[in-house]
Design a protein around this motif. Sequence first.
Motif, PDB file in Angstrom:
ATOM      1  N   UNK A  32      32.530   9.284  -3.531  1.00 36.16           N
ATOM      2  CA  UNK A  32      31.536  10.326  -3.340  1.00 36.16           C
ATOM      3  C   UNK A  32      30.315  10.262  -4.241  1.00 36.16           C
ATOM      4  N   UNK A  33      30.193   9.235  -5.055  1.00 30.25           N
ATOM      5  CA  UNK A  33      29.031   9.117  -5.933  1.00 30.25           C
ATOM      6  C   UNK A  33      27.854   8.522  -5.171  1.00 30.25           C
ATOM      7  N   UNK A  34      26.657   8.823  -5.655  1.00 36.27           N
ATOM      8  CA  UNK A  34      25.428   8.280  -5.077  1.00 36.27           C
ATOM      9  C   UNK A  34      24.562   7.750  -6.210  1.00 36.27           C
ATOM     10  N   UNK A  35      23.604   6.915  -5.844  1.00 37.58           N
ATOM     11  CA  UNK A  35      22.666   6.392  -6.824  1.00 37.58           C
ATOM     12  C   UNK A  35      21.739   7.512  -7.296  1.00 37.58           C
ATOM     13  N   UNK A  36      21.498   7.579  -8.582  1.00 38.10           N
ATOM     14  CA  UNK A  36      20.504   8.517  -9.109  1.00 38.10           C
ATOM     15  C   UNK A  36      19.268   7.761  -9.572  1.00 38.10           C
ATOM     16  N   UNK A  37      19.484   6.807 -10.490  1.00 40.09           N
ATOM     17  CA  UNK A  37      18.370   5.973 -10.938  1.00 40.09           C
ATOM     18  C   UNK A  37      18.906   4.703 -11.579  1.00 40.09           C
ATOM     19  N   UNK A  38      18.009   3.757 -11.749  1.00 43.76           N
ATOM     20  CA  UNK A  38      18.366   2.495 -12.382  1.00 43.76           C
ATOM     21  C   UNK A  38      17.323   2.165 -13.438  1.00 43.76           C
ATOM     22  N   UNK A  39      17.785   1.615 -14.507  1.00 37.19           N
ATOM     23  CA  UNK A  39      16.944   1.105 -15.582  1.00 37.19           C
ATOM     24  C   UNK A  39      17.275  -0.374 -15.734  1.00 37.19           C
ATOM     25  N   UNK A  40      16.500  -1.114 -16.508  1.00 37.22           N
ATOM     26  CA  UNK A  40      16.794  -2.550 -16.640  1.00 37.22           C
ATOM     27  C   UNK A  40      18.204  -2.860 -17.151  1.00 37.22           C
ATOM     28  N   UNK A  41      18.791  -1.949 -17.926  1.00 40.91           N
ATOM     29  CA  UNK A  41      20.104  -2.222 -18.528  1.00 40.91           C
ATOM     30  C   UNK A  41      21.271  -1.528 -17.839  1.00 40.91           C
ATOM     31  N   UNK A  42      21.010  -0.536 -16.984  1.00 42.78           N
ATOM     32  CA  UNK A  42      22.122   0.229 -16.403  1.00 42.78           C
ATOM     33  C   UNK A  42      21.734   0.871 -15.079  1.00 42.78           C
ATOM     34  N   UNK A  43      22.772   1.341 -14.385  1.00 47.57           N
ATOM     35  CA  UNK A  43      22.630   2.103 -13.154  1.00 47.57           C
ATOM     36  C   UNK A  43      23.304   3.455 -13.388  1.00 47.57           C
ATOM     37  N   UNK A  44      22.670   4.547 -12.953  1.00 45.62           N
ATOM     38  CA  UNK A  44      23.262   5.878 -13.090  1.00 45.62           C
ATOM     39  C   UNK A  44      23.687   6.374 -11.714  1.00 45.62           C
ATOM     40  N   UNK A  45      24.958   6.751 -11.604  1.00 49.70           N
ATOM     41  CA  UNK A  45      25.522   7.313 -10.388  1.00 49.70           C
ATOM     42  C   UNK A  45      25.847   8.780 -10.638  1.00 49.70           C
ATOM     43  N   UNK A  46      25.756   9.621  -9.596  1.00 50.55           N
ATOM     44  CA  UNK A  46      26.057  11.038  -9.751  1.00 50.55           C
ATOM     45  C   UNK A  46      26.889  11.548  -8.584  1.00 50.55           C
ATOM     46  N   UNK A  47      27.623  12.618  -8.862  1.00 49.34           N
ATOM     47  CA  UNK A  47      28.376  13.305  -7.810  1.00 49.34           C
ATOM     48  C   UNK A  47      28.455  14.782  -8.177  1.00 49.34           C
ATOM     49  N   UNK A  48      28.242  15.648  -7.199  1.00 51.72           N
ATOM     50  CA  UNK A  48      28.364  17.093  -7.378  1.00 51.72           C
ATOM     51  C   UNK A  48      29.748  17.480  -6.872  1.00 51.72           C
ATOM     52  N   UNK A  49      30.635  17.919  -7.758  1.00 53.32           N
ATOM     53  CA  UNK A  49      32.022  18.181  -7.369  1.00 53.32           C
ATOM     54  C   UNK A  49      32.331  19.658  -7.218  1.00 53.32           C
ATOM     55  N   UNK A  50      31.372  20.518  -7.461  1.00 55.73           N
ATOM     56  CA  UNK A  50      31.561  21.959  -7.346  1.00 55.73           C
ATOM     57  C   UNK A  50      31.324  22.402  -5.904  1.00 55.73           C
ATOM     58  N   UNK A  51      31.868  23.558  -5.554  1.00 54.90           N
ATOM     59  CA  UNK A  51      31.615  24.144  -4.231  1.00 54.90           C
ATOM     60  C   UNK A  51      30.309  24.930  -4.199  1.00 54.90           C
ATOM     61  N   UNK A  52      29.583  24.942  -5.303  1.00 55.12           N
ATOM     62  CA  UNK A  52      28.300  25.623  -5.375  1.00 55.12           C
ATOM     63  C   UNK A  52      27.204  24.651  -4.922  1.00 55.12           C
TER      64      UNK A  52
END
Length: 151
Positions: free
Chosen positions: A69-89
């Motif tokens: 359930x994670x999606x791409x948020x952003x990428x930098x030269x050294x890393x990739x940031x993934x995010x997921x919203x797990x709340x019912x809000x």
Amino acid sequence: MDARAVLLIGETDNYDGVTVTMEEPMDAEVFTARLRASLSHWRQEGKKGIWIKLPLGLANLVEPAVSEGFRYHHAEPEYLMLVSWISNTPDTIPANASHIVGVGALVLNKNTREVLVVQEKSGYFKDKNVWKLPTGVVNEDFHVFHTKMDT
């Protein structure tokens, strides 16, 4: 509990979220088991946004994270940031910022010489008994317009 299902280590943020910074190589199956166990644990704790920071060397973990359930948020030269919203809000994870427009206000009552101050509902100053001038950021889809006010 499955021996592979040890919880991932994450830092809790000021918005009831968790950031996991992966550093050591990990087999994708082990990561999947740990991620599933961690997500279950974080849901029980009432966490909301989960961030996973993956250095380039751990790109093998992208597919299992996306499958959970994670999606791409952003990428930098050294890393990739993934995010997921797990709340019912409603999901309040901000879009990756190319810029941020901050706002602030000084509100005076000209008749009584009072100044409006507020306490934060979230963020760093939440529950710290700090009073401050109203501030915030403008949402990405907000359109700024000018309205003449009576003086």
